[in-house]
Enzyme design. Structure first.
Site, PDB file in Angstrom:
ATOM      1  N   SER A   1     112.370  93.787  91.819  1.00  0.00           N
ATOM      2  CA  SER A   1     112.213  94.963  92.654  1.00  0.00           C
ATOM      3  C   SER A   1     113.384  95.930  92.454  1.00  0.00           C
ATOM      4  CB  SER A   1     112.056  94.523  94.116  1.00  0.00           C
ATOM      5  OG  SER A   1     111.600  95.573  94.932  1.00  0.00           O
TER       6      SER A   1
ATOM      7  N   HIS B   1     103.679  91.717  93.813  1.00  0.00           N
ATOM      8  CA  HIS B   1     105.074  92.106  93.628  1.00  0.00           C
ATOM      9  C   HIS B   1     106.008  90.910  93.520  1.00  0.00           C
ATOM     10  CE1 HIS B   1     108.436  94.896  93.858  1.00  0.00           C
ATOM     11  NE2 HIS B   1     108.975  94.194  94.854  1.00  0.00           N
TER      12      HIS B   1
ATOM     13  N   ASP C   1     100.532  94.785  92.090  1.00  0.00           N
ATOM     14  CA  ASP C   1     101.740  95.066  92.871  1.00  0.00           C
ATOM     15  C   ASP C   1     101.472  96.252  93.802  1.00  0.00           C
ATOM     16  OD1 ASP C   1     104.265  95.649  93.859  1.00  0.00           O
ATOM     17  OD2 ASP C   1     105.261  95.474  91.920  1.00  0.00           O
TER      18      ASP C   1
END
Length: 466
Positions: free
Chosen positions: A285, A412, A377
């Site tokens: 991330s 994600h 995601d």
């Protein structure tokens, strides 16, 4: 007292009568034996059902074999898994199987016909875990104390049943332990030169190849991936950079900059049990942006980079040249919401929406980069950022440095294998409760975690050991 006196003749007659009787019994037994053809009698006793797991203690990324035996043939059974998180919440999964003709069920080769997953999934009970009905909203299963195992109770139940249906007949149980830390791994808290982190060292004197481990804007100090890296032979420093009480406040703002991250990298370089010429960086991330920034802007020389679902630049407004940033919640221009009011941060990290001055000049990259994409995601524009990195490196004549892994249906939070995904979880409670969308569908996300972890370890083996 009256005493009976028997003559010798009388005694002899009694003995002969006894012998005659015994001989008759023996003849009767012999006849019975001939009548049944000499067949041995078998006991009607049946062994109690047995559920086994091998091994019962294992690392979190190791597959185990779960088998049920001594069951009625061709019969429906349910295998259920339950565990309590460190916060005390109950998580569970279950699967329906039909026993074979010899009364066994083997999760390594048999197919689930219902429940939390379908098909032949040897580790399905682990990655399909979900909060039990009635649990708190927005839970995400994460191991905070890596020095203790995840303890899983597995049960074999009669028939095809669901845990939510109420009581069921339990036939057998087994308990397993899943560890992030292998025996002999050392956990060392780091509070040095302002750096806040935890260093994990494999057993032995070293020197070991190493990894600087960076997570996202959720903050805090997340240790479990680093612990697992050390269990696989890599020194690993899990680094806090936001949301930790021992860092400069406030906790929802990144108040450390380039010098902090350079110090962390150099801490690894200078450690006597680390091979300073073989250090990689991994980021998830927002950690992807930091990974790229450290590798390209700070004058250090990592051997390889691993990036998972993150941006090429800062999604936050920078407040100084060192890279310190504003409060994450203060920038909500690109936040989007679904029909239930859950927030997605996906548009925030579109390359067109990233702070232009923060975009890392990827064309200056000098080491191999693996970028992992979850195509479902909902928190990051991973596909668009991967495309930008690939195009930039190709234009610079460096396409050989780039490896992309792309997984349909994955979200994600691509983490170590056999751990459950959270498609949605609680992001914050103050100033208001916020639930965020991560994305990922259970089975394809699990497959992505299993495949990507193997390829991460292969990538590290290639670039940190050879």
């Amino acid at each position: 007292m009256v005493r009976a006196h028997l003559s010798v003749t009388t005694i002899r007659q009694l003995i002969e009568m006894k012998m005659s009787t015994c001989s008759g019994v023996h003849r009767s037994l012999a006849c019975l034996h001939r009548a049944v053809g000499g067949v041995r009698w078998k006991s009607s006793f049946r062994q109690a059902p047995l559920l086994t797991a091998a091994p019962v203690r294992s690392l979190i990324d190791e597959q185990i074999s779960i088998t049920g035996r001594f069951l009625p043939p061709d019969s429906p059974v349910t295998v259920r898994a339950r565990m309590h998180s460190e916060e005390g919440d109950l998580w569970e999964s279950f699967a329906h199987y039909n026993t074979t003709a010899d009364g066994t069920v083997n999760l390594t080769q048999d197919h689930s016909v219902g429940g939390s997953y379908l098909g032949c999934e040897p580790m399905g009970l682990f990655w399909a875990l979900q909060p039990a009905p009635g649990a708190r909203e927005g839970l995400r299963l994460r191991k905070m104390n890596v020095e203790t195992p995840i303890v899983m109770l597995m049960s074999l139940l009669e028939g095809h049943v669901s845990p939510s249906e109420g009581p069921s007949t339990e036939l057998a149980v087994v308990t397993t332990e899943r560890w992030y830390m292998a025996p002999g791994v050392k956990r060392i808290e780091i509070r040095q030169n302002g750096v806040v982190g935890t260093l994990f060292l494999p057993p032995g004197p070293g020197p070991f190849p190493a990894v600087l481990d960076l997570w996202g804007m959720g903050g805090g100090l997340v240790e479990y991936r680093s612990a697992l890296f050390a269990s696989r032979g890599y020194a690993s420093l899990s680094l806090a950079y936001i949301g930790h009480k021992e860092l400069p406040g406030p906790q929802n703002t990144m108040n450390v900059g380039d010098s902090y991250f350079k110090s962390a990298f150099q801490l690894l370089e200078d450690h006597p049990q680390v091979d300073g010429s073989r250090i990689g960086i991994m980021g998830l991330s927002f950690g992807v942006y930091l990974t790229l920034r450290i590798a390209i802007n700070l004058g250090v020389k990592p051997s390889c980079l691993i990036c998972v679902n993150g941006p090429v630049g800062s999604t936050l407004k920078l407040i100084d040249p060192e890279g310190r940033s504003s409060n994450f919640e203060s920038e909500q221009k690109y936040w989007t919401y679904d029909d239930q009011g859950y927030v997605s941060f996906k548009a925030v990290s579109l390359p067109a929406n990233i702070v232009p001055a923060s975009i890392v000049k990827v064309e200056r990259l000098t080491c191999p980069l693996m970028y992992i994409v979850g195509e479902d995601d909902l928190s990051s524009s991973a596909i668009e950022n991967a495309n930008l990195i690939e195009e930039t490196l190709s234009a610079a004549g460096k396409s050989q440095l780039f490896t992309r892994l792309s997984y349909p249906g994955a979200g994600h939070l691509i983490e170590p294998p056999y751990t459950p995904n959270a498609r949605i979880s609680l992001w914050s409670v103050k100033p208001k409760k916020v639930m965020t969308l991560w994305g990922g569908h259970t089975a394809p996300h699990a497959a992505a975690q299993e495949d990507s972890w193997k390829k991460i370890l292969d990538f590290m083996e290639c670039h940190l050991r050879r």
